[in-house]
Design a protein around this motif. Structure first.
Motif, PDB file in Angstrom:
ATOM      1  N   HIS A 122      62.847  53.704 115.935  1.00 43.11           N
ATOM      2  CA  HIS A 122      61.846  53.189 115.523  1.00 43.11           C
ATOM      3  C   HIS A 122      61.691  53.266 117.449  1.00 43.11           C
ATOM      4  CE1 HIS A 122      62.831  51.556 111.741  1.00 43.11           C
ATOM      5  NE2 HIS A 122      61.987  53.140 110.977  1.00 43.11           N
ATOM      6  N   ARG A 123      62.169  52.546 118.514  1.00 46.89           N
ATOM      7  CA  ARG A 123      62.019  51.845 119.063  1.00 46.89           C
ATOM      8  C   ARG A 123      61.726  53.235 119.499  1.00 46.89           C
ATOM      9  NH1 ARG A 123      65.490  47.696 122.907  1.00 46.89           N
ATOM     10  NH2 ARG A 123      65.889  47.081 120.951  1.00 46.89           N
ATOM     11  N   ASP A 145      61.251  39.623 118.419  1.00 44.86           N
ATOM     12  CA  ASP A 145      62.923  40.377 116.872  1.00 44.86           C
ATOM     13  C   ASP A 145      62.515  41.395 117.071  1.00 44.86           C
ATOM     14  OD1 ASP A 145      63.034  37.527 117.173  1.00 44.86           O
ATOM     15  OD2 ASP A 145      61.325  37.406 115.296  1.00 44.86           O
ATOM     16  N   THR A 146      63.656  42.181 116.107  1.00 49.31           N
ATOM     17  CA  THR A 146      62.545  42.975 115.071  1.00 49.31           C
ATOM     18  C   THR A 146      62.470  42.269 113.530  1.00 49.31           C
ATOM     19  OG1 THR A 146      64.990  42.325 113.195  1.00 49.31           O
ATOM     20  CG2 THR A 146      65.159  44.172 115.013  1.00 49.31           C
ATOM     21  N   SER A 194      63.070  41.749 110.223  1.00 45.81           N
ATOM     22  CA  SER A 194      63.589  41.582 109.374  1.00 45.81           C
ATOM     23  C   SER A 194      64.293  39.790 110.335  1.00 45.81           C
ATOM     24  CB  SER A 194      65.440  41.729 109.467  1.00 45.81           C
ATOM     25  OG  SER A 194      65.862  42.496 111.051  1.00 45.81           O
ATOM     26  N   ALA A 195      63.981  39.987 111.171  1.00 45.31           N
ATOM     27  CA  ALA A 195      64.769  38.772 111.933  1.00 45.31           C
ATOM     28  C   ALA A 195      62.724  37.583 112.194  1.00 45.31           C
ATOM     29  CB  ALA A 195      65.015  39.421 114.015  1.00 45.31           C
ATOM     30  N   THR A 213      56.885  44.628 115.392  1.00 43.86           N
ATOM     31  CA  THR A 213      57.831  43.906 115.155  1.00 43.86           C
ATOM     32  C   THR A 213      58.626  45.537 114.833  1.00 43.86           C
ATOM     33  OG1 THR A 213      57.622  43.546 112.697  1.00 43.86           O
ATOM     34  CG2 THR A 213      57.888  41.625 114.339  1.00 43.86           C
ATOM     35  N   LEU A 214      59.954  46.199 115.782  1.00 45.44           N
ATOM     36  CA  LEU A 214      60.388  46.894 114.926  1.00 45.44           C
ATOM     37  C   LEU A 214      61.489  46.907 113.728  1.00 45.44           C
ATOM     38  CD1 LEU A 214      61.352  47.874 119.224  1.00 45.44           C
ATOM     39  CD2 LEU A 214      59.645  48.755 117.707  1.00 45.44           C
ATOM     40  N   GLY A 215      61.780  48.039 113.511  1.00 42.07           N
ATOM     41  CA  GLY A 215      62.156  47.840 111.622  1.00 42.07           C
ATOM     42  C   GLY A 215      64.112  48.039 112.442  1.00 42.07           C
ATOM     43  N   GLY A 216      64.439  48.042 113.498  1.00 42.35           N
ATOM     44  CA  GLY A 216      65.751  47.830 113.498  1.00 42.35           C
ATOM     45  C   GLY A 216      66.723  49.286 114.189  1.00 42.35           C
ATOM     46  N   SER A 217      65.488  49.908 113.830  1.00 42.40           N
ATOM     47  CA  SER A 217      66.440  51.219 113.833  1.00 42.40           C
ATOM     48  C   SER A 217      66.075  51.923 115.009  1.00 42.40           C
ATOM     49  CB  SER A 217      65.506  52.909 112.873  1.00 42.40           C
ATOM     50  OG  SER A 217      66.131  54.154 113.271  1.00 42.40           O
TER      51      SER A 217
END
Length: 238
Positions: free
Chosen positions: A161-162, A197-198, A200-201, A154-158
């Motif tokens: 990270h992607r 999802d990220t 957090s999602a 689940t990627l952290g959103g940054s």
């Protein structure tokens, strides 16, 4: 390419099962991270007297991680891929470990509600067509206040990270998949992470499903910001 789902995904894992252990054993931290996530269940007394459900057990890497964290627990591994499950069942396991061939979606009619003290799910939810329905099912299988640990890409959103994930896939994971004849499966792996999802999602998804005390915990190494452990408990009414 659309994401693989249901029977198509199971068939891809069946085909990829022969090389799966070898490929992921070469991934830095793969087994150590599974063991860390299993420890984060926090099962007391080595799991003595407890029943643990290992969802998406694959070839048994997560089952081995659970045994390292809770050697006295009774563990049931479940997977939709017959090929992966055959590899798992052929390994040497102590008494108290068993395996069930079934998609997650069919477990409600096969396992008794409230019959597990803990559920561990490794690399599972991003592969499901309806993760919310599966979470409801998992919550129903847990005893009151039962524990959940999810180990997932689940990627952290940054954007970093992607970028790291796509680079690792393009230079290591997908070329390895092509060499073993499993290019479609490893293309799916790349896209399933990017489109899921990220972190957090997914934590919000767990809370919506009725899990309490939800925590998002990082993992070290190149997987930082890419793979996380999620822990929670079955709330009231499970």
């Amino acid at each position: 390419m659309t994401l693989l789902r249901d029977d198509e995904l199971s068939a891809a894992f069946d085909h990829g099962s022969a090389a799966y252990d070898r490929l992921f054993a070469a991934s830095p931290g793969y087994h150590a991270h599974l063991r860390r996530s299993a420890r984060r269940l926090g099962l007391p007394d080595g799991g003595r007297g407890l029943r643990v459900l290992d969802l998406g057990c694959g070839t048994g890497a997560s089952t081995a991680a659970l045994l390292a964290a809770a050697p006295y627990a009774r563990i049931t591994g479940v997977d939709a891929s017959a090929g992966m499950l055959d590899r798992a069942a052929a390994k040497n396991w102590p008494e108290g470990v068993d395996f069930v061939h079934a998609p997650v979606e069919e477990l409600a009619g096969r396992l008794r509600p409230g019959s597990f003290d803990a559920v561990f799910a490794g690399y599972l939810f991003r592969n499901l067509a309806d993760p919310d329905k599966a979470l409801d099912l998992v919550r129903g299988l847990l005893a009151p206040d039962g524990r959940l640990a999810v180990h997932e890409y689940t990627l952290g959103g940054s954007p970093v990270h992607r970028a790291v994930w796509n680079t690792v896939c393009a230079t290591v994971i997908q070329p390895a998949g092509r060499l073993t004849g499993d290019a479609e499966l490893y293309r799916h792996l790349r896209r399933s992470v990017v489109e899921f999802d990220t972190a957090s999602a997914f934590a919000r998804r767990l809370r919506r499903a009725g899990f309490t005390d939800v925590r998002v915990l990082p993992l070290p190494g190149w997987q930082t910001g890419i793979t996380h452990t999620f822990t929670g408990r079955a709330g009231e009414g499970a």
